[in-house]
Structure formats: C-alpha cells, structure tokens
Design a protein around this motif. Structure first.
Motif, PDB file in Angstrom:
ATOM      1  N   THR A  40      36.002  39.287  42.082  1.00 25.69           N
ATOM      2  CA  THR A  40      37.151  39.012  43.107  1.00 25.69           C
ATOM      3  C   THR A  40      38.367  38.655  42.786  1.00 25.69           C
ATOM      4  O   THR A  40      38.558  37.655  41.056  1.00 25.69           O
ATOM      5  CB  THR A  40      37.051  38.251  44.515  1.00 25.69           C
ATOM      6  N   ILE A  41      39.605  39.202  42.725  1.00 32.50           N
ATOM      7  CA  ILE A  41      40.748  39.066  42.421  1.00 32.50           C
ATOM      8  C   ILE A  41      41.759  39.331  43.828  1.00 32.50           C
ATOM      9  O   ILE A  41      42.503  40.307  43.917  1.00 32.50           O
ATOM     10  CB  ILE A  41      41.614  40.156  42.176  1.00 32.50           C
ATOM     11  N   PRO A  42      41.621  38.146  44.380  1.00 32.29           N
ATOM     12  CA  PRO A  42      42.694  37.282  45.702  1.00 32.29           C
ATOM     13  C   PRO A  42      43.690  38.153  45.594  1.00 32.29           C
ATOM     14  O   PRO A  42      44.794  38.010  45.886  1.00 32.29           O
ATOM     15  CB  PRO A  42      42.843  36.113  45.423  1.00 32.29           C
ATOM     16  N   SER A  43      44.560  37.524  43.901  1.00 30.16           N
ATOM     17  CA  SER A  43      46.123  37.792  43.833  1.00 30.16           C
ATOM     18  C   SER A  43      45.983  39.683  43.184  1.00 30.16           C
ATOM     19  O   SER A  43      47.010  40.028  44.040  1.00 30.16           O
ATOM     20  CB  SER A  43      46.613  37.561  42.131  1.00 30.16           C
ATOM     21  N   ALA A  44      44.697  40.251  43.845  1.00 38.31           N
ATOM     22  CA  ALA A  44      45.378  41.664  44.620  1.00 38.31           C
ATOM     23  C   ALA A  44      45.327  41.925  45.437  1.00 38.31           C
ATOM     24  O   ALA A  44      45.588  43.502  45.244  1.00 38.31           O
ATOM     25  CB  ALA A  44      44.240  42.239  42.865  1.00 38.31           C
ATOM     26  N   ALA A  45      44.909  41.070  46.383  1.00 34.86           N
ATOM     27  CA  ALA A  45      44.662  41.984  47.415  1.00 34.86           C
ATOM     28  C   ALA A  45      45.887  43.238  48.341  1.00 34.86           C
ATOM     29  O   ALA A  45      45.553  44.323  48.593  1.00 34.86           O
ATOM     30  CB  ALA A  45      44.273  41.137  48.214  1.00 34.86           C
ATOM     31  N   GLY A  46      46.983  42.470  48.553  1.00 33.93           N
ATOM     32  CA  GLY A  46      48.717  43.576  48.199  1.00 33.93           C
ATOM     33  C   GLY A  46      48.869  44.643  47.688  1.00 33.93           C
ATOM     34  O   GLY A  46      49.225  45.684  48.130  1.00 33.93           O
TER      35      GLY A  46
END
Length: 204
Positions: free
Chosen positions: A127-133
């Motif tokens: 997962t890449i939480p920083s890429a959600a937006g």
C-alpha cells in the motif's frame, strides 16, 4: 453455475449483470473483511489471485476477473446482449469498458485501499498511503472527462445499456460511499447515475 460472492464493487457488477440478463445461480458468500479470500483453501481451490468474485462455469472450471465473467454470462444467458450484437458494437463496448476500468475504477480502488480501507489492506498488499489523494484526484479528473463525453447520451455507448455502464455504476456507487463519487459539477454523470439507480438490477 455458482458464484463466489462478497461485498465490494466487483461482485456488485457481476450480480447486476446477472440481474439484467435474468440469470440466477447459487452463491457462496466469502468473508473478505475477515480475510477468508486470502486463506489457502480459497486461494488453492477457488481463485489463485485471492479475490472475489469467482464463477464456477458449467464445465466445472473456475473463472475470475469481472469482465471475463460478464462476457461468459452474456454468451450463456438469454435476451439482448450487453456486449453487442455486431463486431462494431462489441468493439465499442470493450473500448469504453477498458477506458472506465483504467481511468476510473483502478484509481478509485487504489484511493480506497490506500485511504479509508488502509486498515483492511495494509497487511494484504503493498500500500502507498501517501498516494491515496493523488489516485482520488486522477479518478475525479477522468470522471470530468467522461461527464463531457456523456452529453446527449442515455448510456455510455449511446442508446444501449452495456457492460461499460454496469462496471461504471458499480464503482461510482462504491466511490460515493467514501465521498469519491461524481460531484454536482458532473451533471451528465449524475443524471446517468439516477437512471441507473432506477433499474431493478441496481440493488442486486
């Protein structure tokens, strides 16, 4: 035939497609929130990718991937085709299905897995939480583009309901559940959503 079913937009698409085709079959509910789909019994015996849905076909083989499942059901079911009756119609449906899948469904799914759904997915995949937006923004931009394309159309492919509409509706309904559906600026998509919601199959 039998369908391994679960919550989420992917199974919703298949169930809605089945409803439009008048197809009924036994269903096995899989607890994806609890990770049942990632357990050896499911991965080894049902779907090696560990995802839902999965369809047991008439010959006993198991088919995964929602567009493949829907195309199979389209050929097996009665009534009008939801893919197309001519090579040109089928090509158009597949073109729009591909555009919607890559431009909206994939980034929308990533926005959920890396954002609101992170707790569920962080132990199951990279997962890449920083890429959600960023993924949410990509999906919104493609919705804006599609909204423009939908001007004057009843459905994605003009005047005929197709697999592309069903895929889009399942994912935009899902996106709306975490505030990533069409906005008030998407007037054509919003009107289309209301037409799709009015279909009995929408609640499948």
């Amino acid at each position: 035939m039998k369908l391994y079913n679960s919550v989420g937009p992917n199974p919703h698409m298949v169930r809605m497609f089945m409803a439009e085709k008048g197809i009924e079959m036994d269903m096995v509910d899989v607890d994806i929130r609890g990770g049942e789909n990632r357990q050896p019994e499911y991965v080894n015996n049902v779907n090696a990718s560990g995802q839902c849905p999965a369809l047991v076909m008439e010959n006993g083989d198991i088919l995964a991937e929602i567009t493949a499942i829907c195309e199979y059901l389209d050929e097996k079911g009665d009534g009008p085709s939801l893919i197309g009756d001519t090579p040109e119609e089928r090509a158009e449906t597949r073109m729009w299905t591909r555009r919607i899948d890559l431009g909206i469904c994939e980034p929308l799914g990533a926005a959920f897995r890396f954002g609101p759904g992170l707790k569920m997915f962080q132990s199951r995949m990279h997962t890449i939480p920083s890429a959600a937006g960023d993924f949410a923004e990509i999906a919104q931009k493609k919705m804006t583009w599609l909204d423009e394309q939908m001007a004057g159309r009843d459905f994605v492919c003009g005047d005929r309901l197709t697999m592309a509409d069903i895929l889009l509706f399942a994912f935009l309904s899902f996106g709306a559940s975490f505030k990533q559906g069409p906005t008030e600026e998407h007037k054509n998509l919003t009107a289309w959503m209301e037409r799709m919601k009015a279909r009995p199959s929408a609640d499948a």
